[in-house]
Design an enzyme around this catalytic site. Structure first.
Site, PDB file in Angstrom:
ATOM      1  N   THR A   1       1.318  -1.136   0.087  1.00  0.00           N
ATOM      2  CA  THR A   1       0.131   0.571  -0.506  1.00  0.00           C
ATOM      3  C   THR A   1       0.914   1.324  -0.217  1.00  0.00           C
ATOM      4  O   THR A   1       1.181   1.587   0.989  1.00  0.00           O
ATOM      5  CB  THR A   1      -1.328  -0.053   1.355  1.00  0.00           C
ATOM      6  OG1 THR A   1      -2.417  -0.967   1.229  1.00  0.00           O
ATOM      7  CG2 THR A   1      -1.578   1.476   1.240  1.00  0.00           C
TER       8      THR A   1
ATOM      9  N   LYS B   1      -4.092   8.831   8.283  1.00  0.00           N
ATOM     10  CA  LYS B   1      -3.455   9.559   7.918  1.00  0.00           C
ATOM     11  C   LYS B   1      -4.478   9.042   5.556  1.00  0.00           C
ATOM     12  O   LYS B   1      -4.437  10.236   4.951  1.00  0.00           O
ATOM     13  CB  LYS B   1      -2.397   8.711   6.872  1.00  0.00           C
ATOM     14  CG  LYS B   1      -1.274   9.225   6.123  1.00  0.00           C
ATOM     15  CD  LYS B   1      -0.218   8.013   6.516  1.00  0.00           C
ATOM     16  CE  LYS B   1      -1.082   6.694   5.433  1.00  0.00           C
ATOM     17  NZ  LYS B   1      -0.222   5.184   4.899  1.00  0.00           N
TER      18      LYS B   1
ATOM     19  N   LYS C   1      -8.458   3.230  -3.170  1.00  0.00           N
ATOM     20  CA  LYS C   1      -7.829   2.345  -2.083  1.00  0.00           C
ATOM     21  C   LYS C   1      -8.334   2.954  -0.476  1.00  0.00           C
ATOM     22  O   LYS C   1      -8.620   3.018   0.097  1.00  0.00           O
ATOM     23  CB  LYS C   1      -6.756   1.320  -1.544  1.00  0.00           C
ATOM     24  CG  LYS C   1      -6.771   1.246  -0.305  1.00  0.00           C
ATOM     25  CD  LYS C   1      -5.736   0.277   0.101  1.00  0.00           C
ATOM     26  CE  LYS C   1      -5.151   0.356   1.806  1.00  0.00           C
ATOM     27  NZ  LYS C   1      -4.323  -0.733   1.884  1.00  0.00           N
TER      28      LYS C   1
END
Lengths: 258, 258, 258, 258
Positions: free
Chosen positions: C62, C205, C137
């Protein structure tokens, strides 16, 4: 040419940033954006070529902290002095010599150029290490952006509730939160007139950067975040080039109920 | 007794609201809350027993629009004149005769008592039908509540970003949103001191009522809504009886990161 | 050693990324963060040294879109194929082979490795150019973060209003927004237990990055912005390393009124 | 007539609420709004005229807690039993017998009518004193309203960022927050189609009431407040009579930048 009038008053014109630095002990730059601020320093015939011990460069551009730091490091590594000195205030205060100067960097340099700052603005502050000038400006603009939204919501609420908007301005102007911005922007906002003194897209950019600063430091700022989304909504409506008071259009609905 | 000093200065004391109304052409009431405002009018020996043609009753209490309307209807149905006249401003402006009077109701009565208002406050407004005084006050307080939150977020952001909070106050005080509230509340907020001039729970109640007014009129007010939630958060932290500036505590975190 | 069990099942261990790329037609990397993802590709004995025509590298880490693009450019400039393939789902879905694979980049490579993806996850998507996997995502995690806050507010409101929290879970589970997250996290949130499956600071985040993506594209997202501020508030309370459901602590007040 | 089909199946038709109460041990009412719910009980030939010891009245209308309490007091003061039993779920679940029944009031009555509830809905809950049914419904609808906004923001962010909206639906449907509402509303929202199953103005009213409940109990709900303002914005755009998913229109901008 833009400089002619100044030359008539006794100014001299330099061929390049480097040429000016060579001639002068202290040089002030005020550029339109970070790219221009960097170019004047780093490009051929730029500030860096002549800066050195005993010389100072003061950048009054409004740039982000990184740009400032980059310039600062380059200049100090050559032995020169650096000061960032962005100003708070837009068009009108600038014309009236009413700007506020937010200086940060080399304190000795600040003290030497203070007499010049006293001519350029009504007040100057020394804020510590490079980057703090940019940060202070962001904080001030963030508060201003939220206050603008609070004001706009009040104006629309008054109007839709059957109160006179101008009377609200009068009442506000006599109370605890009376301020120059309400006085200046209120009447034009009532008339849906948003001729740009400070473009909305720049205000929104400052809110975004202030929120990012808050993110780094874990400061919750729900009101600024809501105001930022209203400015983004205004951008999505194509209002980014109007004055930041055009956020008013996001509060005013097209129909009165539902 | 509270009245003694006034009596020494030439005032006379009435036995009951009814007795005062009987003696006077115009009577001003200023009660602590809606229940007291209603009681003075509707209870035994109350205003209603003596009010009638040629007589006026002015209620300067801060009450909701419904309470005002109820009193208004009762008095006008007896042939009397009514004016609601809440004031904008808290403790300090009241002591200094600097209140702003937000009058609404019978215009003729307003004009007759204007000389008295000019003594009681620095400025008065006539806002139209009964209820508009209360509404104007809500709008003003709503804007003030949002501005307080914007200010608090700025103070914390400055502090957590390594800037000096007092310098932020100085910079703000020279700029477009300089206002008396920042000047008055800023220094005490920096010291986490919130001695109540305007209790937070009352500020939050006004924000709730202003949001309800916006709801009736389909006015989106995302910034006021975010500010209201911050005041509610403060209440949930047990800060409701402190000054409304105690909302500052919701922005200041207990630890610096995570 | 971590690999021993896999070797027993027939896997072989490579000496370095370069050694693996040399041996294999397609190589899958799954690293902990952008720095590790870059290191495996660009460092000595890294992927770049052996990648070339006919070989493919699939990065399932990621990472942000820039990191992905950097890797993609380096690999394709050597003639290799690249696919970013971050996964959606946390600890439990990973153990159960229930991850969702969000692939983007070279479509031909995607089609070749699909059989492997079908083993690794329950479903995979090809989303277009490199960067789209990371973006998808972010969008999913942003929605999830807002939904978590909505859920938390509901749980506290129920509790403070005299309703049973567990019953709310039961009612929600029978309705239009019944979802696995409510079922999984609800019972532990009621018990103020936040053992980290997805750390709050990572969730925050992702919300920040999603909001930044919205900023670029002028998408107003007031609900996500409010949720992000709640996560920031949680960070300021020192809860960043707990599960993202710990945002619940920002809604629960310390006292019941004010 | 609406009742004919039921009569063919064996139902009998009462002349008035009073007539039905007289004939039956337990009577269920399901009215369109609080006014109708009150009228059926308090008007001439209403429920009150015949209710008494040994008889029960169950109100399945969606009404506020005050209305419910009023009816409850009147009925219990006559010696009758009362149960409020609003349902969670809209058009489709109702047609499929998939409603969830949120009962509160007299527990003994709840237990007696449980067999009927088991036919009318898929599941019923007994929630305690009268008012709790209404409150539970508000909490559920508040969470749903926030989730709808989170979903809408995600859909627009995906679209404006170059991702396929349908793919986002597919990815969401495989993840931790997969839920029936995303599946049902997503495809029509992508097509800007909002044929009303649950009108936006009713959803916004429920959010307002839930926020008011939170206000009473000092529960900060910043995400619900932001969602509520988005619904108000939608109302100000004249979308109140469309489905509540029409809040999507507040997120979609008219232009792409600024």
């Amino acid at each position: 040419m833009q400089c002619d009038e100044l030359v008539e008053h006794g100014a001299s014109v330099g061929e390049s940033p480097a040429a000016i630095i060579k001639k002068c002990k202290y040089t002030i730059g005020m550029l339109s954006d970070p790219a221009a601020a960097l170019s004047v320093v780093f490009d051929k015939d730029g500030v860096l070529e002549q800066i050195g011990p005993g010389k100072g460069y003061i950048d009054m551009s409004t740039v982000d902290a990184e740009t400032s730091s980059k310039i600062s490091e380059a200049i100090t590594s050559k032995g020169g002095y650096f000061l960032e000195a962005p100003v708070s205030g837009s068009k009108k205060p600038a014309e009236d010599g009413q700007l506020v100067i937010l200086a940060a960097g080399e304190k000795a340099l600040y003290e030497e150029v203070l007499p010049a700052f006293d001519v350029l603005g009504k007040k100057s502050f020394f804020l510590g290490p490079v980057g703090n000038g940019a940060k202070m400006k962001l904080v001030v603009n963030m508060v201003m952006g939220s206050v603008m939204n609070a004001f706009s919501e009040g104006l629309v609420l008054a109007d839709k509730s059957g109160l006179n908007s101008q009377t609200l301005l009068d009442v506000l102007d006599l109370g605890a939160i009376a301020n120059p911005m309400f006085k200046l922007k209120g009447p034009s906002m009532i008339q849906s007139s948003y001729s740009p003194a400070f473009p909305l897209k720049h205000q929104q950019k400052d809110m975004r950067l202030a929120l990012a600063l808050g993110d780094e430091n874990a400061v919750p700022m729900p009101v600024a975040a809501a105001a930022n989304e209203a400015f983004k909504k205004a951008r999505s409506m194509g209002l980014g080039d109007l004055d930041f008071s055009a956020v008013h259009e996001t509060v005013k609905g097209s129909k009165s109920s539902g």
